[in-house]
Design a protein around this motif. Sequence first.
Motif, PDB file in Angstrom:
ATOM      1  N   PRO A  20     -61.913 -11.746  -3.608  1.00  0.00           N
ATOM      2  CA  PRO A  20     -61.110 -12.770  -4.274  1.00  0.00           C
ATOM      3  C   PRO A  20     -60.823 -13.960  -3.352  1.00  0.00           C
ATOM      4  O   PRO A  20     -61.022 -13.867  -2.139  1.00  0.00           O
ATOM      5  CB  PRO A  20     -59.818 -12.023  -4.589  1.00  0.00           C
ATOM      6  CG  PRO A  20     -59.677 -11.065  -3.443  1.00  0.00           C
ATOM      7  CD  PRO A  20     -61.083 -10.616  -3.109  1.00  0.00           C
ATOM      8  N   SER A  21     -60.334 -15.041  -3.934  1.00  0.00           N
ATOM      9  CA  SER A  21     -59.975 -16.218  -3.152  1.00  0.00           C
ATOM     10  C   SER A  21     -58.554 -16.070  -2.623  1.00  0.00           C
ATOM     11  O   SER A  21     -57.595 -16.082  -3.390  1.00  0.00           O
ATOM     12  CB  SER A  21     -60.062 -17.482  -4.020  1.00  0.00           C
ATOM     13  OG  SER A  21     -59.458 -18.573  -3.348  1.00  0.00           O
ATOM     14  N   MET A  22     -58.420 -15.960  -1.296  1.00  0.00           N
ATOM     15  CA  MET A  22     -57.084 -15.913  -0.716  1.00  0.00           C
ATOM     16  C   MET A  22     -56.458 -17.294  -0.607  1.00  0.00           C
ATOM     17  O   MET A  22     -55.252 -17.417  -0.421  1.00  0.00           O
ATOM     18  CB  MET A  22     -57.105 -15.228   0.639  1.00  0.00           C
ATOM     19  CG  MET A  22     -57.117 -13.719   0.566  1.00  0.00           C
ATOM     20  SD  MET A  22     -55.635 -13.001  -0.234  1.00  0.00           S
ATOM     21  CE  MET A  22     -56.190 -12.872  -1.959  1.00  0.00           C
ATOM     22  N   HIS A  23     -57.277 -18.348  -0.736  1.00  0.00           N
ATOM     23  CA  HIS A  23     -56.661 -19.676  -0.868  1.00  0.00           C
ATOM     24  C   HIS A  23     -55.779 -19.700  -2.119  1.00  0.00           C
ATOM     25  O   HIS A  23     -54.696 -20.281  -2.107  1.00  0.00           O
ATOM     26  CB  HIS A  23     -57.739 -20.760  -0.959  1.00  0.00           C
ATOM     27  CG  HIS A  23     -58.184 -21.283   0.376  1.00  0.00           C
ATOM     28  ND1 HIS A  23     -58.985 -20.548   1.220  1.00  0.00           N
ATOM     29  CD2 HIS A  23     -57.928 -22.455   1.025  1.00  0.00           C
ATOM     30  CE1 HIS A  23     -59.218 -21.254   2.317  1.00  0.00           C
ATOM     31  NE2 HIS A  23     -58.580 -22.404   2.232  1.00  0.00           N
ATOM     32  N   ILE A  24     -56.242 -19.050  -3.173  1.00  0.00           N
ATOM     33  CA  ILE A  24     -55.447 -18.981  -4.398  1.00  0.00           C
ATOM     34  C   ILE A  24     -54.352 -17.936  -4.267  1.00  0.00           C
ATOM     35  O   ILE A  24     -53.195 -18.168  -4.659  1.00  0.00           O
ATOM     36  CB  ILE A  24     -56.348 -18.676  -5.607  1.00  0.00           C
ATOM     37  CG1 ILE A  24     -57.258 -19.874  -5.880  1.00  0.00           C
ATOM     38  CG2 ILE A  24     -55.508 -18.354  -6.843  1.00  0.00           C
ATOM     39  CD1 ILE A  24     -56.518 -21.167  -6.215  1.00  0.00           C
ATOM     40  N   GLY A  25     -54.668 -16.766  -3.722  1.00  0.00           N
ATOM     41  CA  GLY A  25     -53.640 -15.737  -3.567  1.00  0.00           C
ATOM     42  C   GLY A  25     -52.467 -16.223  -2.746  1.00  0.00           C
ATOM     43  O   GLY A  25     -51.307 -16.067  -3.143  1.00  0.00           O
ATOM     44  N   TRP A  26     -52.736 -16.861  -1.611  1.00  0.00           N
ATOM     45  CA  TRP A  26     -51.654 -17.343  -0.751  1.00  0.00           C
ATOM     46  C   TRP A  26     -50.936 -18.542  -1.358  1.00  0.00           C
ATOM     47  O   TRP A  26     -49.716 -18.652  -1.265  1.00  0.00           O
ATOM     48  CB  TRP A  26     -52.211 -17.715   0.629  1.00  0.00           C
ATOM     49  CG  TRP A  26     -52.595 -16.552   1.475  1.00  0.00           C
ATOM     50  CD1 TRP A  26     -52.751 -15.249   1.058  1.00  0.00           C
ATOM     51  CD2 TRP A  26     -52.892 -16.560   2.871  1.00  0.00           C
ATOM     52  NE1 TRP A  26     -53.136 -14.451   2.113  1.00  0.00           N
ATOM     53  CE2 TRP A  26     -53.229 -15.226   3.238  1.00  0.00           C
ATOM     54  CE3 TRP A  26     -52.922 -17.550   3.844  1.00  0.00           C
ATOM     55  CZ2 TRP A  26     -53.578 -14.879   4.546  1.00  0.00           C
ATOM     56  CZ3 TRP A  26     -53.277 -17.214   5.151  1.00  0.00           C
ATOM     57  CH2 TRP A  26     -53.594 -15.892   5.493  1.00  0.00           C
ATOM     58  N   VAL A  78     -59.186 -15.984 -10.208  1.00  0.00           N
ATOM     59  CA  VAL A  78     -58.655 -14.887 -11.019  1.00  0.00           C
ATOM     60  C   VAL A  78     -58.516 -13.635 -10.160  1.00  0.00           C
ATOM     61  O   VAL A  78     -57.535 -12.889 -10.260  1.00  0.00           O
ATOM     62  CB  VAL A  78     -59.556 -14.630 -12.238  1.00  0.00           C
ATOM     63  CG1 VAL A  78     -59.042 -13.444 -13.041  1.00  0.00           C
ATOM     64  CG2 VAL A  78     -59.640 -15.877 -13.118  1.00  0.00           C
ATOM     65  N   GLY A  79     -59.492 -13.410  -9.283  1.00  0.00           N
ATOM     66  CA  GLY A  79     -59.389 -12.290  -8.351  1.00  0.00           C
ATOM     67  C   GLY A  79     -58.202 -12.439  -7.422  1.00  0.00           C
ATOM     68  O   GLY A  79     -57.500 -11.464  -7.124  1.00  0.00           O
ATOM     69  N   GLY A  80     -57.939 -13.654  -6.946  1.00  0.00           N
ATOM     70  CA  GLY A  80     -56.773 -13.896  -6.099  1.00  0.00           C
ATOM     71  C   GLY A  80     -55.473 -13.626  -6.832  1.00  0.00           C
ATOM     72  O   GLY A  80     -54.526 -13.071  -6.252  1.00  0.00           O
ATOM     73  N   LEU A  81     -55.414 -14.003  -8.109  1.00  0.00           N
ATOM     74  CA  LEU A  81     -54.228 -13.731  -8.915  1.00  0.00           C
ATOM     75  C   LEU A  81     -54.014 -12.231  -9.081  1.00  0.00           C
ATOM     76  O   LEU A  81     -52.879 -11.737  -8.986  1.00  0.00           O
ATOM     77  CB  LEU A  81     -54.376 -14.402 -10.286  1.00  0.00           C
ATOM     78  CG  LEU A  81     -53.317 -14.058 -11.341  1.00  0.00           C
ATOM     79  CD1 LEU A  81     -51.927 -14.465 -10.863  1.00  0.00           C
ATOM     80  CD2 LEU A  81     -53.648 -14.724 -12.675  1.00  0.00           C
ATOM     81  N   ALA A  82     -55.093 -11.489  -9.317  1.00  0.00           N
ATOM     82  CA  ALA A  82     -54.978 -10.036  -9.464  1.00  0.00           C
ATOM     83  C   ALA A  82     -54.441  -9.394  -8.185  1.00  0.00           C
ATOM     84  O   ALA A  82     -53.600  -8.486  -8.234  1.00  0.00           O
ATOM     85  CB  ALA A  82     -56.332  -9.443  -9.840  1.00  0.00           C
ATOM     86  N   CYS A  83     -54.915  -9.872  -7.037  1.00  0.00           N
ATOM     87  CA  CYS A  83     -54.413  -9.349  -5.764  1.00  0.00           C
ATOM     88  C   CYS A  83     -52.930  -9.643  -5.598  1.00  0.00           C
ATOM     89  O   CYS A  83     -52.165  -8.793  -5.097  1.00  0.00           O
ATOM     90  CB  CYS A  83     -55.197  -9.950  -4.606  1.00  0.00           C
ATOM     91  SG  CYS A  83     -56.905  -9.380  -4.487  1.00  0.00           S
TER      92      CYS A  83
END
Length: 275
Positions: A179-185, A229-234
């Motif tokens: 996932p994108s950790m730019h989005i997760g963070w 979307v993967g970052g959001l799930a994380c």
Amino acid sequence: MGPAGRSTRPAGPLGRLRTPRRPRIWFEILLIAVSYWVYSLIRNAVPEQKAQAMANADWIWEAEQRLGIAVEHGVNHAVNSVTWLIVGMNYYYATLHFVVTLGVLVWLYRRHPGRYAAARTVLFATTAVALVGYYLYPLAPPRLMNGQHFIDTVLVHQTWGSMASGDLKHMSNQYAAMPSMHIGWSLWCGLTIFALASVPWAKVLGLLYPALTLVVIVATANHFWLDAVGGLACLLFGYLVARLCYGALPKSLPQQVPDDRRGATAPPAAAPTPS
């Protein structure tokens, strides 16, 4: 206190874990430094699996096209045509990911010490589960795909904007895009600011930050938007872990807590009072 004069706080290790307490600066600095070192070490040690990463990128791109949601190519080329804008986005991608996240951690430590540990747990759990994604699902970013004509904006404009471009590409796993950790963070930062900030303009900026980050990761061809979307799930997993650990989300915990360190109730330089 309960009806018999006993505290209603849960007893045992779980009760101690769920009790908000003031964080210790030396411990937090050490924890963040060691955690990021371990995260980088594991992320970059994951086998790159180039063939599988390219195949997964082709699959995602074809799936988005079939669904009519493949917007990355158009955004990448449109923004790249405005030099000052794409150069700014390159530097945004390279710097704010770390600067804003650390800034929010410092703000939480100073202004919301009772919520700091739970919020930090969300961030750490989000990052930890992302490592599982990097291992199980290697994915090439759009700029590395073959035959799709995405533009690597860092190389084209000769800017420092990605650890996986140019001379820095050997320092980072190029196929850890999902996932994108730019989005997760950035979502963690934005939601934390929105939930805890006391002024409306700060709340608005909190919401704008992850939205702008999504545009940047797509425009620079570093991620498909499905990586977001993967970052959001994380991040949702991170909130679940914090909820299980602390019995509440960070916003529901007290903002201020007493310093429960031994001896903290007395001034450090004060002489003992004679009996």
